[in-house]
Write an enzyme that holds these catalytic residues in place. Structure first.
Site, mmCIF file in Angstrom:
data_model
loop_
_atom_site.group_PDB
_atom_site.id
_atom_site.type_symbol
_atom_site.label_atom_id
_atom_site.label_comp_id
_atom_site.label_asym_id
_atom_site.label_seq_id
_atom_site.Cartn_x
_atom_site.Cartn_y
_atom_site.Cartn_z
ATOM 1 N N LYS A 102 0.806 -1.224 0.000
ATOM 2 C CA LYS A 102 0.000 0.000 0.000
ATOM 3 C C LYS A 102 0.839 1.273 0.000
ATOM 4 C CE LYS A 102 -4.508 -1.113 0.290
ATOM 5 N NZ LYS A 102 -5.599 -0.508 -0.493
ATOM 6 N N SER A 116 0.741 -9.732 -0.603
ATOM 7 C CA SER A 116 0.511 -8.294 -0.501
ATOM 8 C C SER A 116 0.918 -7.643 0.814
ATOM 9 C CB SER A 116 -0.967 -7.991 -0.772
ATOM 10 O OG SER A 116 -1.787 -8.722 0.130
#
Length: 308
Positions: free
Chosen positions: A35, A285
């Site tokens: 992110k 992720s």
């Protein structure tokens, strides 16, 4: 500003799936998640006037840390709205990066609405977690790095919540290697993108999931448009499959990953890919997992040891 994370081959997954599997370890990224890529890209493009108003965001955890770090690097105050159920580790990490955290609502979507109301009241600059081209472009760098590290991949598997990472991956992959298949993965308990992609009508039932980072009820309009045009397939994985993937990565790959990342690993581990794949890249992720939930993983994955 961000790490070029490893793309590591998994010998165990190679043997289990009879293919070559490469893990793009974004759990080793700054803030423990991909992110930060999108957050840095977005904040870098803001004007002085926009920064002077302060930054505001809503997040289930990882976007919060990315925006907090990006804001700190630029000397801009940041306020983050997060759901009440956000793991304490993610809350504390966000605060340590200098952001003010406000816990509200039972889901990301409720926290998002509260943040938008605050934006109207304060005039702060809102940094969307996924439905923003600058964010999507930043997340696309994960796939760009993967294809530089392993140019012969034929399939890339991506976890999906709001769709920023999946949309960015699809745009990058189809521009650089159009023949590579892009497969998005969601938790069965939070299948918003899956349902829209397959044009399933009726109410979508959302349940608790270990993959709280991808438990988004309303994916973005920008992201869905890209996903529907460039992603090859969307699939789902169960809570048991997610749990076993967390344990697999911890025991066999010696790395801790969160539930959202485990969704993508689970799709490969449990042989759920809809296409024959010879060289598979999996975007791991993030790694911001609440270790207090490891017991829940063991309980959910009662057949883990026997199967793997």
């Amino acid at each position: 500003m961000v790490h070029r994370t490893p793309c590591k081959q998994s010998e165990t997954l190679n043997e289990w799936t009879n293919s070559e599997v490469y893990l793009k370890l974004e759990n080793l990224q700054k803030t423990g998640s991909f992110k930060v890529r999108g957050a840095f890209n977005k904040v870098a493009q803001l004007s002085e006037e926009e920064c002077a108003k302060g930054l505001l965001a809503a997040s289930a955890g990882n976007h919060a840390q990315g925006v907090a770090l990006a804001g700190r690097k630029k000397g801009v105050p940041v306020t983050i709205y997060m759901p009440l159920a956000t793991p304490e580790a993610k809350v504390q990490a966000t605060q340590k990066y200098g952001a003010t955290v406000k816990l509200i609502g039972q889901s990301f979507d409720e926290a998002y609405l509260a943040a938008r109301s605050a934006q109207l009241a304060t005039g702060a600059t809102f940094v969307h977690p996924f439905d923003d081209l600058a964010i999507i472009e930043g997340q696309a760098t994960v796939a760009m790095e993967m294809l530089q590290q392993q140019p012969d991949l034929d399939t890339i598997v991506v976890p999906a919540g709001g769709g920023g990472l999946l949309a960015g991956t699809a745009l990058a992959v189809k521009a650089i290697r159009p023949t590579v298949k892009v497969i998005g993965v969601q938790a069965e308990n939070a299948p918003a993108i899956f349902s829209k992609f397959h044009e399933r009508k009726g109410m979508i039932h959302f349940l608790p999931t270990l993959a709280e980072g991808i438990r988004v009820k309303d994916p973005g309009k920008v992201t869905m448009n890209i996903i529907q045009n460039y992603v090859d397939e969307l699939i789902t994985v169960s809570e048991q499959e997610i749990s076993s993937a967390i344990l697999f990565m911890l025991e066999r790959e010696k790395t801790l990953i969160e539930g959202a990342a485990a969704a993508a690993v689970a799709a490969v581990l449990h042989k759920k890919l809809p296409f024959t794949a010879n060289r598979v890249g999996v975007i791991v992720s993030g790694g911001n997992f609440d270790v207090a939930k490891l017991g829940e993983c063991v309980t959910t994955s009662t057949d883990y040891v026997n199967n793997f």
